[in-house]
Scaffold this motif. Structure first.
Motif, PDB file in Angstrom:
ATOM      1  N   VAL A 166       8.208   6.431  -2.316  1.00  0.00           N
ATOM      2  CA  VAL A 166       8.158   4.997  -2.003  1.00  0.00           C
ATOM      3  C   VAL A 166       6.727   4.520  -2.235  1.00  0.00           C
ATOM      4  CG1 VAL A 166      10.090   4.897  -0.406  1.00  0.00           C
ATOM      5  CG2 VAL A 166       7.835   5.517   0.460  1.00  0.00           C
ATOM      6  N   HIS A 167       6.635   3.325  -2.808  1.00  0.00           N
ATOM      7  CA  HIS A 167       5.339   2.792  -3.223  1.00  0.00           C
ATOM      8  C   HIS A 167       5.294   1.324  -2.824  1.00  0.00           C
ATOM      9  CE1 HIS A 167       1.820   1.805  -5.358  1.00  0.00           C
ATOM     10  NE2 HIS A 167       2.089   2.296  -6.552  1.00  0.00           N
ATOM     11  N   PRO A 168       4.566   0.968  -1.765  1.00  0.00           N
ATOM     12  CA  PRO A 168       4.495  -0.438  -1.363  1.00  0.00           C
ATOM     13  C   PRO A 168       3.553  -1.232  -2.265  1.00  0.00           C
ATOM     14  CG  PRO A 168       3.024   0.843  -0.013  1.00  0.00           C
ATOM     15  CD  PRO A 168       3.738   1.834  -0.912  1.00  0.00           C
ATOM     16  N   MET A 169       3.627  -2.536  -2.145  1.00  0.00           N
ATOM     17  CA  MET A 169       2.638  -3.416  -2.771  1.00  0.00           C
ATOM     18  C   MET A 169       1.346  -3.213  -1.991  1.00  0.00           C
ATOM     19  SD  MET A 169       1.691  -5.639  -4.933  1.00  0.00           S
ATOM     20  CE  MET A 169       0.532  -6.978  -5.187  1.00  0.00           C
ATOM     21  N   SER A 170       0.500  -2.347  -2.491  1.00  0.00           N
ATOM     22  CA  SER A 170      -0.587  -1.788  -1.682  1.00  0.00           C
ATOM     23  C   SER A 170      -1.573  -2.831  -1.165  1.00  0.00           C
ATOM     24  CB  SER A 170      -1.341  -0.724  -2.483  1.00  0.00           C
ATOM     25  OG  SER A 170      -1.859  -1.280  -3.671  1.00  0.00           O
ATOM     26  N   LEU A 171      -1.817  -3.877  -1.943  1.00  0.00           N
ATOM     27  CA  LEU A 171      -2.821  -4.858  -1.523  1.00  0.00           C
ATOM     28  C   LEU A 171      -2.389  -5.650  -0.294  1.00  0.00           C
ATOM     29  CD1 LEU A 171      -4.146  -6.206  -4.943  1.00  0.00           C
ATOM     30  CD2 LEU A 171      -5.270  -4.628  -3.364  1.00  0.00           C
ATOM     31  N   GLN A 172      -1.098  -5.554   0.075  1.00  0.00           N
ATOM     32  CA  GLN A 172      -0.640  -6.297   1.242  1.00  0.00           C
ATOM     33  C   GLN A 172      -1.251  -5.763   2.536  1.00  0.00           C
ATOM     34  OE1 GLN A 172       3.585  -5.940   0.739  1.00  0.00           O
ATOM     35  NE2 GLN A 172       3.723  -7.720  -0.593  1.00  0.00           N
ATOM     36  N   TYR A 173      -1.578  -4.472   2.576  1.00  0.00           N
ATOM     37  CA  TYR A 173      -2.146  -3.942   3.827  1.00  0.00           C
ATOM     38  C   TYR A 173      -2.998  -2.687   3.666  1.00  0.00           C
ATOM     39  CZ  TYR A 173       1.594  -0.437   3.702  1.00  0.00           C
ATOM     40  OH  TYR A 173       2.421   0.570   3.330  1.00  0.00           O
ATOM     41  N   GLU A 174      -2.848  -1.944   2.572  1.00  0.00           N
ATOM     42  CA  GLU A 174      -3.517  -0.637   2.504  1.00  0.00           C
ATOM     43  C   GLU A 174      -5.033  -0.683   2.647  1.00  0.00           C
ATOM     44  OE1 GLU A 174      -0.467   2.251   0.012  1.00  0.00           O
ATOM     45  OE2 GLU A 174      -2.410   1.732  -0.828  1.00  0.00           O
ATOM     46  N   PRO A 175      -5.741  -1.632   2.009  1.00  0.00           N
ATOM     47  CA  PRO A 175      -7.195  -1.640   2.203  1.00  0.00           C
ATOM     48  C   PRO A 175      -7.595  -1.734   3.677  1.00  0.00           C
ATOM     49  CG  PRO A 175      -6.605  -3.025   0.351  1.00  0.00           C
ATOM     50  CD  PRO A 175      -5.312  -2.642   1.020  1.00  0.00           C
ATOM     51  N   LEU A 176      -6.751  -2.418   4.486  1.00  0.00           N
ATOM     52  CA  LEU A 176      -7.083  -2.600   5.895  1.00  0.00           C
ATOM     53  C   LEU A 176      -6.782  -1.362   6.742  1.00  0.00           C
ATOM     54  CD1 LEU A 176      -6.012  -6.303   6.455  1.00  0.00           C
ATOM     55  CD2 LEU A 176      -8.292  -5.376   6.027  1.00  0.00           C
ATOM     56  N   GLY A 200      -5.037   2.942  -1.586  1.00  0.00           N
ATOM     57  CA  GLY A 200      -6.192   3.035  -0.706  1.00  0.00           C
ATOM     58  C   GLY A 200      -7.126   1.852  -0.839  1.00  0.00           C
ATOM     59  N   PRO A 201      -8.371   2.008  -0.384  1.00  0.00           N
ATOM     60  CA  PRO A 201      -9.332   0.904  -0.427  1.00  0.00           C
ATOM     61  C   PRO A 201      -9.619   0.454  -1.848  1.00  0.00           C
ATOM     62  CG  PRO A 201     -10.142   2.711   0.933  1.00  0.00           C
ATOM     63  CD  PRO A 201      -8.943   3.217   0.216  1.00  0.00           C
ATOM     64  N   VAL A 202      -9.839  -0.832  -2.011  1.00  0.00           N
ATOM     65  CA  VAL A 202     -10.197  -1.401  -3.306  1.00  0.00           C
ATOM     66  C   VAL A 202     -11.709  -1.369  -3.456  1.00  0.00           C
ATOM     67  CG1 VAL A 202     -10.179  -3.509  -4.694  1.00  0.00           C
ATOM     68  CG2 VAL A 202      -8.157  -2.857  -3.379  1.00  0.00           C
ATOM     69  N   ASN A 254      -4.605   7.855  -8.536  1.00  0.00           N
ATOM     70  CA  ASN A 254      -5.832   7.467  -9.240  1.00  0.00           C
ATOM     71  C   ASN A 254      -5.637   6.077  -9.831  1.00  0.00           C
ATOM     72  OD1 ASN A 254      -3.957   9.051 -11.094  1.00  0.00           O
ATOM     73  ND2 ASN A 254      -5.319   8.127 -12.614  1.00  0.00           N
ATOM     74  N   VAL A 255      -6.340   5.101  -9.291  1.00  0.00           N
ATOM     75  CA  VAL A 255      -6.243   3.712  -9.735  1.00  0.00           C
ATOM     76  C   VAL A 255      -7.646   3.245 -10.081  1.00  0.00           C
ATOM     77  CG1 VAL A 255      -5.569   1.367  -9.073  1.00  0.00           C
ATOM     78  CG2 VAL A 255      -4.202   3.317  -8.326  1.00  0.00           C
ATOM     79  N   SER A 256      -7.789   2.600 -11.227  1.00  0.00           N
ATOM     80  CA  SER A 256      -9.120   2.303 -11.762  1.00  0.00           C
ATOM     81  C   SER A 256      -9.942   1.419 -10.843  1.00  0.00           C
ATOM     82  CB  SER A 256      -8.990   1.641 -13.135  1.00  0.00           C
ATOM     83  OG  SER A 256      -8.239   0.442 -13.060  1.00  0.00           O
ATOM     84  N   TYR A 257      -9.293   0.584 -10.008  1.00  0.00           N
ATOM     85  CA  TYR A 257     -10.026  -0.343  -9.145  1.00  0.00           C
ATOM     86  C   TYR A 257      -9.997   0.080  -7.673  1.00  0.00           C
ATOM     87  CZ  TYR A 257      -5.244  -2.066  -8.549  1.00  0.00           C
ATOM     88  OH  TYR A 257      -3.901  -2.153  -8.313  1.00  0.00           O
ATOM     89  N   SER A 258      -9.496   1.273  -7.398  1.00  0.00           N
ATOM     90  CA  SER A 258      -9.406   1.722  -6.010  1.00  0.00           C
ATOM     91  C   SER A 258     -10.308   2.927  -5.772  1.00  0.00           C
ATOM     92  CB  SER A 258      -7.954   2.033  -5.645  1.00  0.00           C
ATOM     93  OG  SER A 258      -7.199   0.832  -5.612  1.00  0.00           O
ATOM     94  N   ILE A 259     -10.123   3.592  -4.643  1.00  0.00           N
ATOM     95  CA  ILE A 259     -11.091   4.571  -4.174  1.00  0.00           C
ATOM     96  C   ILE A 259     -11.228   5.787  -5.082  1.00  0.00           C
ATOM     97  CG2 ILE A 259      -9.432   5.754  -2.684  1.00  0.00           C
ATOM     98  CD1 ILE A 259     -11.729   6.162  -0.685  1.00  0.00           C
ATOM     99  N   MET A 260     -10.166   6.149  -5.842  1.00  0.00           N
ATOM    100  CA  MET A 260     -10.228   7.382  -6.613  1.00  0.00           C
ATOM    101  C   MET A 260      -9.960   7.148  -8.100  1.00  0.00           C
ATOM    102  SD  MET A 260      -8.204  11.014  -6.122  1.00  0.00           S
ATOM    103  CE  MET A 260      -6.857  10.466  -7.183  1.00  0.00           C
ATOM    104  N   PRO A 261     -10.883   6.502  -8.810  1.00  0.00           N
ATOM    105  CA  PRO A 261     -10.674   6.322 -10.252  1.00  0.00           C
ATOM    106  C   PRO A 261     -10.982   7.575 -11.063  1.00  0.00           C
ATOM    107  CG  PRO A 261     -12.745   5.334  -9.593  1.00  0.00           C
ATOM    108  CD  PRO A 261     -12.085   5.814  -8.331  1.00  0.00           C
TER     109      PRO A 261
END
Length: 268
Positions: free
Chosen positions: A64-74, A109-111, A147-154
Motif C-alpha cells: 500500500v502506498h499513500p499520497m505521501s505528501l498528505q502527511y508523511e513529512p509531518l 518520508g521527509p521532503v 528512493n525518491v529524488s526529492y525526498s530523504i533517500m535519493p
C-alpha cells in the motif's frame, strides 16, 4: 520467485481505485500495489469494500502506498502536535494494509528542498524509522523506504547512513525512474542494500536523447533482466510492479501490453 504486477498509481486520474480489481482480473494480473489517493480511501468502510472486491478478483496486494505528501513529512517534524496528527493518518493506512493483507507500506518520508537543511539531520530522523517500523510490524507489514529524488533517500549513500543509525531492519522499494532522475544507476541501490529491497517500481527509460525519457516497457531498452538477476543474487523474491505516469499512455490497454512486456523482460 520473482513476480510482476501493476501499481494503481499508473491509473492516476484515469481509473478509480475500487475499479482496479475487476480490470486486473480481466487482464490476468495477479499482483498489485494499491496507491491510496486521498483520505477517503483510508476510511475502513471503503477499505472493507475494496478488500472484498480484491479477494473476489483473486488479487494479491503486494503493498500500500499513500499520497505521501498528505502527511508523511509531518511524521518526522519536531512539533509534537503535527507529528501526532500525522501518526493518526499513518495508523489508518497501516490498518488498510492489514485488511488488504499487504506485505509492505511504501514511504517517501521527509521532503528535501534545495538549499534547505533545517530539521533533516539524520541523527534525529533515523530513530523515527525504528518507531514507524515497529508500528508497521504491529499490523503485519514491512515499512519500505523508497528512493525518491526529492525526498530523504535519493542516493544509496544516504540509505546506508540511515541503516547505520537505526536498530531495526529498514526495507526498501526501489524505483527505477526516481534513481535515474537523481542521476544514480538503480544497480547502485542493489549493491548497497539489495537484501533489504522488497519491491521494484518499474517503468522504462529511453537514453537516446539529451536527457532520459520515461516510457512504458519495452520502448526504452532498460535492462530489466540484469536488474532482476542482481536482485535474485541478493535473495530477492518480491515483485516488479509497473508504475507509470498517466501521460505515458493514451489508452489503458497500453498498460496491459507494458505489463506483459515487463514480465517477459525480467525473465529474459
Amino acid at each position: 520467485m520473482v513476480t510482476t504486477g501493476i501499481s494503481t498509481a499508473s491509473f492516476f486520474d484515469t481509473l478509480m481505485l475500487e475499479d482496479a480489481p475487476a480490470l486486473f482480473r480481466q487482464w490476468g494480473v495477479k499482483n498489485a500495489e494499491y496507491y491510496l489517493n486521498s483520505y477517503c480511501e483510508y476510511d475502513l468502510a471503503f477499505v472493507d469494500r475494496l478488500a472484498k472486491e480484491t479477494e473476489d478478483a483473486g488479487i494479491r496486494v503486494v503493498g500500500v502506498h499513500p499520497m505521501s505528501l498528505q502527511y508523511e513529512p509531518l511524521l518526522f517534524t519536531p512539533h509534537p502536535r503535527q507529528r501526532s496528527d500525522a501518526m493518526k493518518s499513518y495508523e489508518l493506512v497501516l490498518r488498510a494494509g492489514e485488511r488488504l493483507h499487504a506485505d509492505h507500506y511504501v514511504m517517501h518520508g521527509p521532503v528535501v528542498l534545495n538549499g534547505v537543511a533545517k530539521n533533516l539531520q539524520l541523527e534525529r530522523l533515523a530513530p523515527i524509522f525504528d518507531t514507524l517500523s515497529d508500528m508497521a510490524e504491529d499490523h503485519g507489514l514491512h515499512l519500505t523506504l523508497e528512493n525518491v529524488s526529492y525526498s530523504i533517500m535519493p542516493t544509496p549513500q544516504i540509505g546506508t547512513e540511515i541503516h547505520s543509525l537505526i536498530t531495526r531492519p529498514l526495507y526498501h522499494t526501489l524505483d527505477i525512474k526516481q534513481a535515474i532522475r537523481a542521476g544514480v544507476d538503480p544497480m547502485a541501490f542493489v549493491d548497497a542494500f539489495g537484501e533489504f529491497i522488497l519491491a521494484v517500481h518499474a517503468c522504462d527509460c529511453d537514453f537516446s536523447g539529451e536527457r532520459p525519457r520515461y516510457c512504458l516497457p519495452p520502448h526504452g531498452g532498460y535492462d530489466f533482466a540484469r536488474l532482476a538477476r542482481a536482485l535474485k543474487s541478493k535473495g530477492f523474491e518480491g515483485s516488479f510492479l509497473l508504475e507509470a505516469y498517466s501521460d505515458m499512455y493514451r489508452d489503458k490497454s497500453e498498460l496491459k501490453d507494458a505489463y506483459d512486456a515487463l514480465t517477459q523482460l525480467i525473465n529474459a
